[in-house]
Design an enzyme around this catalytic site. Structure first.
Site, PDB file in Angstrom:
ATOM      1  N   ASP A  82       0.757  -1.144  -0.119  1.00  0.00           N
ATOM      2  CA  ASP A  82       0.023  -0.043  -0.146  1.00  0.00           C
ATOM      3  C   ASP A  82       0.950   1.169   0.000  1.00  0.00           C
ATOM      4  O   ASP A  82       1.517   1.537   0.941  1.00  0.00           O
ATOM      5  CB  ASP A  82      -0.785  -0.020   1.146  1.00  0.00           C
ATOM      6  N   ASP A  93      -3.463   7.379  -3.349  1.00  0.00           N
ATOM      7  CA  ASP A  93      -3.294   6.206  -2.086  1.00  0.00           C
ATOM      8  C   ASP A  93      -3.935   5.128  -3.100  1.00  0.00           C
ATOM      9  O   ASP A  93      -4.902   5.091  -3.474  1.00  0.00           O
ATOM     10  CB  ASP A  93      -4.243   6.605  -0.874  1.00  0.00           C
ATOM     11  N   HIS A 153     -11.958   6.252   2.335  1.00  0.00           N
ATOM     12  CA  HIS A 153     -11.681   7.519   2.931  1.00  0.00           C
ATOM     13  C   HIS A 153     -11.870   8.566   1.922  1.00  0.00           C
ATOM     14  O   HIS A 153     -11.295   8.570   0.980  1.00  0.00           O
ATOM     15  CB  HIS A 153     -10.836   7.592   3.964  1.00  0.00           C
ATOM     16  N   HIS A 161      -7.097  10.399   6.060  1.00  0.00           N
ATOM     17  CA  HIS A 161      -8.481  10.064   6.593  1.00  0.00           C
ATOM     18  C   HIS A 161      -9.117  11.389   6.969  1.00  0.00           C
ATOM     19  O   HIS A 161      -8.963  11.789   7.930  1.00  0.00           O
ATOM     20  CB  HIS A 161      -8.373   9.009   7.610  1.00  0.00           C
ATOM     21  N   GLU A 186     -11.119   1.048  -0.942  1.00  0.00           N
ATOM     22  CA  GLU A 186     -10.187  -0.073  -0.653  1.00  0.00           C
ATOM     23  C   GLU A 186     -10.854  -1.334  -0.379  1.00  0.00           C
ATOM     24  O   GLU A 186     -10.834  -1.377   0.974  1.00  0.00           O
ATOM     25  CB  GLU A 186      -8.937   0.281   0.054  1.00  0.00           C
ATOM     26  N   GLU A 281      -6.796  -1.106  -4.124  1.00  0.00           N
ATOM     27  CA  GLU A 281      -7.188   0.314  -3.716  1.00  0.00           C
ATOM     28  C   GLU A 281      -6.770   1.344  -4.888  1.00  0.00           C
ATOM     29  O   GLU A 281      -5.847   1.311  -5.447  1.00  0.00           O
ATOM     30  CB  GLU A 281      -6.289   0.979  -2.550  1.00  0.00           C
TER      31      GLU A 281
HETATM   32 MN    MN Z   1      -3.873   3.086   1.098  1.00  0.00          MN
HETATM   33 MN    MN Z   2      -6.460   4.289   1.863  1.00  0.00          MN
END
Ligand code: MN
Ligand code: MN
Length: 296
Positions: A82, A93, A153, A161, A186, A281
């Site tokens: 990630d 992200d 998020h 977030h 995600e 994600e």
């Molecule tokens: Mn992530």
């Molecule tokens: Mn994330």
């Protein structure tokens, strides 16, 4: 909202993720993986938005390599990579799961399919509960269990977030997607034997500044200033402090900042029945008739 910075960060993040997807990491240490990916982000002139997460098997999220991490990837492992890229604080992200054991390929496929299906229904005005529903249905159809207490998020400048949760199961309480915000979706997927929940583990190796308040210790304040100047309020790893600070000293000062709630530490998140977890994600910005996936 700086669309151009979101797009530029997303392009770097997606290139780096696709390179990671193609690599064969069996025999590499988690430290080597984190460092090589972080280096690649910087070579492409991005900044890391957070330490690369290399969460193995039943660890769903929030593991990054320790300064001398010698954990080696095995051919039976499921490894979630990630990564985050930021430009002027605007974040991409994204995550990929690499899996060398064909037995667990279906978990990776379920996470990827759920992400694809979810994004396919999103436009300005889509309700988040509908996204949770399609993720849950897709994952279950493919023989997996969605992790209910992990979610995507909303994102804001220098904030990963930002308050809104993009659910991975059908749930009550909902918001509508807006064109003025970026979001990450995600899905996390475990097996049918999994509980479909994560619990906090003991290990904490990701941190972030929680406040700019001072403590009664000049050295600890100096470390807080250093963290602020380098990472703003975004997450960081101990590894990232070692080039400039003595390891023993910085561990002590960091502990002091945590005790005084100046710095927050994030525990690893582990599947509650210790079953393997896969993740996929993307980051996207909703449009009138669809979405702009920045990390495509
Ligand atoms: Mn992530
Ligand atoms: Mn994330």
């Amino acid at each position: 909202m700086q669309i151009q910075d979101y797009i530029s960060a997303g392009k770097i993040a997606s290139e780096v993720r696709e390179n990671a997807r193609k690599k064969y990491y069996v025999g590499s240490t988690l430290l080597e993986i984190c460092e090589s990916i972080e280096k690649e982000i910087e070579q492409k002139t991005g900044k890391c938005a957070f330490p690369v997460n290399t969460s193995l098997n039943e660890i769903a999220a929030h593991y990054t390599a320790e300064p001398n991490d010698d954990i080696v990837v095995k051919d039976t492992d499921l490894l979630k990579i990630d990564l985050g890229v930021q430009i002027n604080g605007y974040i991409a992200d994204t995550a990929v799961t690499v899996c060398y054991d064909p037995k667990y390929d279906y978990l990776v496929q379920a996470a990827e399919a759920a992400l694809r299906e979810a994004i396919s229904i999103i436009h300005v005005g889509t309700k988040s509960s509908d996204v949770g529903k399609i993720i849950e249905n897709t994952v279950k159809q493919m023989g997996g269990t969605p992790i209910a207490n992990l979610s995507g998020h909303s994102l804001e400048q220098y904030t990963i977030h930002a308050g809104k949760s993009v659910p991975n199961i059908w749930s009550i309480g909902s918001f509508s997607f807006q064109a003025t915000e970026a979001y990450a979706c995600e899905p996390f997927v475990t097996t049918q034997e999994g509980l479909g929940l994560v619990r906090e583990g003991k290990i904490r190796n990701i941190f972030s500044l929680a406040t700019r308040k001072r403590v009664k210790d000049d050295d600890a304040n100096k470390l807080a200033d250093f963290i602020w100047s380098k990472f703003n309020m975004l997450p960081f790893a101990l590894r990232w402090l070692i080039p400039d600070w003595d390891e023993k000293t910085v561990r002590r000062l960091l502990e002091k900042l945590i005790q005084n709630k100046i710095v927050r530490s994030y525990p690893i998140l582990v599947e509650a029945n210790s079953k393997k977890v896969a993740q996929a994600e993307h980051t996207f910005i909703p449009q009138e008739n669809g979405v702009r996936i920045t990390t495509i």
